[in-house]
Design a protein around this motif. Structure first.
Motif, PDB file in Angstrom:
ATOM      1  N   GLU A  84      -5.461 -69.742  -5.373  1.00  0.00           N
ATOM      2  CA  GLU A  84      -4.042 -69.930  -5.661  1.00  0.00           C
ATOM      3  C   GLU A  84      -3.829 -71.183  -6.509  1.00  0.00           C
ATOM      4  O   GLU A  84      -4.433 -72.218  -6.253  1.00  0.00           O
ATOM      5  CB  GLU A  84      -3.229 -70.064  -4.374  1.00  0.00           C
ATOM      6  CG  GLU A  84      -3.373 -68.904  -3.420  1.00  0.00           C
ATOM      7  CD  GLU A  84      -4.521 -69.056  -2.443  1.00  0.00           C
ATOM      8  OE1 GLU A  84      -4.666 -68.203  -1.565  1.00  0.00           O
ATOM      9  OE2 GLU A  84      -5.297 -70.050  -2.579  1.00  0.00           O
ATOM     10  N   THR A 128       1.510 -71.930  -6.515  1.00  0.00           N
ATOM     11  CA  THR A 128       1.509 -70.847  -5.534  1.00  0.00           C
ATOM     12  C   THR A 128       1.164 -71.352  -4.143  1.00  0.00           C
ATOM     13  O   THR A 128       1.793 -70.950  -3.158  1.00  0.00           O
ATOM     14  CB  THR A 128       0.533 -69.741  -5.964  1.00  0.00           C
ATOM     15  OG1 THR A 128       0.989 -69.188  -7.199  1.00  0.00           O
ATOM     16  CG2 THR A 128       0.470 -68.639  -4.926  1.00  0.00           C
ATOM     17  N   LYS A 176       4.168 -72.669  -2.492  1.00  0.00           N
ATOM     18  CA  LYS A 176       5.050 -71.677  -1.865  1.00  0.00           C
ATOM     19  C   LYS A 176       4.544 -71.322  -0.466  1.00  0.00           C
ATOM     20  O   LYS A 176       5.338 -71.154   0.468  1.00  0.00           O
ATOM     21  CB  LYS A 176       5.128 -70.422  -2.730  1.00  0.00           C
ATOM     22  CG  LYS A 176       5.769 -70.640  -4.089  1.00  0.00           C
ATOM     23  CD  LYS A 176       5.715 -69.374  -4.922  1.00  0.00           C
ATOM     24  CE  LYS A 176       6.247 -69.605  -6.332  1.00  0.00           C
ATOM     25  NZ  LYS A 176       6.122 -68.377  -7.173  1.00  0.00           N
ATOM     26  N   ARG A 177       3.229 -71.208  -0.316  1.00  0.00           N
ATOM     27  CA  ARG A 177       2.655 -70.894   1.002  1.00  0.00           C
ATOM     28  C   ARG A 177       2.897 -72.049   1.975  1.00  0.00           C
ATOM     29  O   ARG A 177       3.215 -71.844   3.141  1.00  0.00           O
ATOM     30  CB  ARG A 177       1.158 -70.619   0.864  1.00  0.00           C
ATOM     31  CG  ARG A 177       0.781 -69.626  -0.229  1.00  0.00           C
ATOM     32  CD  ARG A 177       0.903 -68.178   0.227  1.00  0.00           C
ATOM     33  NE  ARG A 177       0.789 -67.277  -0.903  1.00  0.00           N
ATOM     34  CZ  ARG A 177      -0.361 -66.876  -1.455  1.00  0.00           C
ATOM     35  NH1 ARG A 177      -1.498 -67.308  -0.961  1.00  0.00           N
ATOM     36  NH2 ARG A 177      -0.357 -66.045  -2.470  1.00  0.00           N
ATOM     37  N   ARG A 181      -3.962 -63.205   0.285  1.00  0.00           N
ATOM     38  CA  ARG A 181      -2.924 -63.232   1.316  1.00  0.00           C
ATOM     39  C   ARG A 181      -3.340 -62.495   2.580  1.00  0.00           C
ATOM     40  O   ARG A 181      -3.030 -62.925   3.695  1.00  0.00           O
ATOM     41  CB  ARG A 181      -1.642 -62.629   0.738  1.00  0.00           C
ATOM     42  CG  ARG A 181      -0.941 -63.509  -0.289  1.00  0.00           C
ATOM     43  CD  ARG A 181       0.176 -62.753  -1.008  1.00  0.00           C
ATOM     44  NE  ARG A 181      -0.361 -61.794  -1.967  1.00  0.00           N
ATOM     45  CZ  ARG A 181       0.362 -60.900  -2.631  1.00  0.00           C
ATOM     46  NH1 ARG A 181       1.670 -60.834  -2.417  1.00  0.00           N
ATOM     47  NH2 ARG A 181      -0.190 -60.083  -3.509  1.00  0.00           N
ATOM     48  N   HIS A 238      -2.923 -65.287   5.496  1.00  0.00           N
ATOM     49  CA  HIS A 238      -1.551 -65.400   5.990  1.00  0.00           C
ATOM     50  C   HIS A 238      -1.513 -65.938   7.420  1.00  0.00           C
ATOM     51  O   HIS A 238      -0.823 -66.926   7.707  1.00  0.00           O
ATOM     52  CB  HIS A 238      -0.860 -64.037   5.914  1.00  0.00           C
ATOM     53  CG  HIS A 238       0.556 -64.048   6.386  1.00  0.00           C
ATOM     54  ND1 HIS A 238       1.563 -64.677   5.700  1.00  0.00           N
ATOM     55  CD2 HIS A 238       1.130 -63.512   7.502  1.00  0.00           C
ATOM     56  CE1 HIS A 238       2.706 -64.538   6.359  1.00  0.00           C
ATOM     57  NE2 HIS A 238       2.464 -63.832   7.452  1.00  0.00           N
ATOM     58  N   LEU A 293      -2.931 -69.627   7.691  1.00  0.00           N
ATOM     59  CA  LEU A 293      -1.975 -70.677   7.342  1.00  0.00           C
ATOM     60  C   LEU A 293      -0.966 -70.908   8.459  1.00  0.00           C
ATOM     61  O   LEU A 293      -0.649 -72.048   8.810  1.00  0.00           O
ATOM     62  CB  LEU A 293      -1.241 -70.291   6.055  1.00  0.00           C
ATOM     63  CG  LEU A 293      -1.864 -70.731   4.739  1.00  0.00           C
ATOM     64  CD1 LEU A 293      -1.238 -69.960   3.580  1.00  0.00           C
ATOM     65  CD2 LEU A 293      -1.683 -72.231   4.532  1.00  0.00           C
ATOM     66  N   LYS A 294      -0.466 -69.808   9.010  1.00  0.00           N
ATOM     67  CA  LYS A 294       0.559 -69.914  10.044  1.00  0.00           C
ATOM     68  C   LYS A 294       0.032 -70.600  11.305  1.00  0.00           C
ATOM     69  O   LYS A 294       0.707 -71.443  11.895  1.00  0.00           O
ATOM     70  CB  LYS A 294       1.093 -68.512  10.379  1.00  0.00           C
ATOM     71  CG  LYS A 294       2.284 -68.522  11.320  1.00  0.00           C
ATOM     72  CD  LYS A 294       2.983 -67.170  11.353  1.00  0.00           C
ATOM     73  CE  LYS A 294       2.114 -66.111  11.993  1.00  0.00           C
ATOM     74  NZ  LYS A 294       2.860 -64.830  12.181  1.00  0.00           N
ATOM     75  N   TYR A 339       0.418 -65.758  -9.680  1.00  0.00           N
ATOM     76  CA  TYR A 339      -0.120 -66.949  -9.005  1.00  0.00           C
ATOM     77  C   TYR A 339      -0.900 -67.803  -9.979  1.00  0.00           C
ATOM     78  O   TYR A 339      -1.563 -68.730  -9.615  1.00  0.00           O
ATOM     79  CB  TYR A 339      -0.989 -66.555  -7.808  1.00  0.00           C
ATOM     80  CG  TYR A 339      -2.225 -65.731  -8.142  1.00  0.00           C
ATOM     81  CD1 TYR A 339      -3.485 -66.303  -8.071  1.00  0.00           C
ATOM     82  CD2 TYR A 339      -2.129 -64.411  -8.504  1.00  0.00           C
ATOM     83  CE1 TYR A 339      -4.623 -65.570  -8.354  1.00  0.00           C
ATOM     84  CE2 TYR A 339      -3.252 -63.676  -8.775  1.00  0.00           C
ATOM     85  CZ  TYR A 339      -4.500 -64.256  -8.703  1.00  0.00           C
ATOM     86  OH  TYR A 339      -5.615 -63.510  -8.978  1.00  0.00           O
TER      87      TYR A 339
END
Length: 362
Positions: free
Chosen positions: A29, A33, A36-37, A306, A310, A313-314, A362
């Motif tokens: 990324e 980009t 944004k994440r 992603r 995903h 990251l969370k 991206y």
């Protein structure tokens, strides 16, 4: 010629990246980009936070069991790692290498509007100075490269013949250039999910695109055994009211590839294209199950960004490295199993949220 000096190495690298039960972690990324994440978890887009997050990826234990290679952004390739407690460490690329994960590098410089094309059509930039950049990346430890061309299907006639030919030629020029510097090219002609077209329309366009790409690769003398393909899965448009089932996705994808991709290519590593983490794994699994019943001379793996990161990251959320790594490893295991056609839905934790972003860049 320069390519001949690297031919055996290119073939060996491509074969290693095509190991059964594995795929690639796309962690390339751009700074914008990844910002944004980070914003989605309330984290500042600072160099320190980018270094910390990508150090998390590189130090995830046992990642190499399902990940054969990692695609990096230029900043990361030349960045040193940091430990969980903030102590400086070796280069991030070294941490991946120590696990047996082959480093790669994103070399395109983004898309621009295509003069003469239809509304929304683009071409990919980055050929100027590519040979010199590729040599520098090879010296740093990169052994493969990635270049993303973007095409779309629309009711106004996209993709145009101009867009298909321009992007195919750009992919071929890139592939030949980086092979001459020792890097295995990943050829990525992405067809965006945007639109309301059905799966049969996608298949027809994708066959045309892939045939044109491989014609251009042949004209440019690209060494296919030392290259990889990163296509979209054959899916309906995101707004299509008729959603294909998994068996249909698998059958259409394998049929499309068997009509378009030479058997000399060692692996086809699919992009996730905005599918949720679980749906990406289930579609990949269906593709491999369909391949087991028909013609598929290639390793059918994954190159997910992603759909691998995903949940990672969370759960990391800027501070909890172990939780982030656990989520990453769960999705890596899921996709490793799916690349063998052996993934059972729900056997690894995931986030079912759609990751589709219209006109994704991206």
């Amino acid at each position: 010629m320069a390519l001949d000096a690297f031919r055996d190495e290119l073939a060996a690298t491509a074969a290693a990246l095509s190991a059964p039960g594995t795929g690639l972690l796309a962690a390339d990324e751009s700074t914008a980009t990844i910002g944004k994440r980070f914003a989605a978890i309330g984290l500042e887009n600072s160099e320190a936070n980018r270094r910390s997050y990508r150090s998390l990826l590189a130090s995830a234990p046992e990642l190499a069991e399902a990940i054969s290679g990692v695609i990096l952004f230029e900043e990361t390739l030349f960045q040193d790692s940091v430990s969980e407690v903030g102590e400086p460490g070796p280069p991030i690329v070294t941490l991946f290498e120590q696990q047996g994960i082959i480093p790669g590098i994103k070399v395109d410089q983004g898309v621009e509007s295509l003069a003469g094309g239809l509304a929304g059509e683009s071409w990919c930039t980055g050929l100027k100075g590519l040979s010199e950049r590729a040599a520098r990346y090879y010296a740093r430890g990169a052994r493969f490269a990635k270049w993303r061309a973007v095409l779309r299907i629309s009711s106004v006639g996209c993709p145009s013949e101009l867009a298909v030919r321009e992007n195919a030629w750009g992919l071929a020029r890139y592939a030949r250039t980086v092979q001459e510097q020792g890097l295995v090219p990943i050829v990525e002609p992405e067809i965006l999910m945007d639109g309301d077209h059905d799966i049969a329309t996608t298949a027809s366009v994708q066959e045309w695109v892939l045939r044109t790409v491989y014609e251009a690769l042949a004209v440019n003398g690209v060494f296919l055994e030392g290259s990889l393909l990163k296509p979209s899965m054959t899916l309906a448009g995101a707004d299509c009211p008729e959603r294909p089932g998994l068996e249909e996705v698998g059958a259409f994808t394998v049929r499309t590839l068997s009509r378009s991709v030479p058997a000399a290519v060692p692996a086809i590593l699919f992009l996730s294209g905005g599918l949720s983490e679980e749906d990406a794994s289930l579609c990949l699994n269906a593709i491999n199950q369909a391949a087991a019943e028909g013609f598929a001379p290639w390793h059918l793996g994954f190159s997910f960004g992603r759909a691998l990161q995903h949940s990672c990251l969370k759960h990391w959320n800027g501070t909890d490295r172990q939780a982030g790594q656990a989520a990453l490893l769960a999705r890596a295991r899921a996709n490793g199993a799916a690349s063998r056609g052996a993934y059972a839905a729900g056997t690894e934790p995931s986030d079912d949220a759609s990751l589709f972003v219209a006109d994704y860049s991206y």
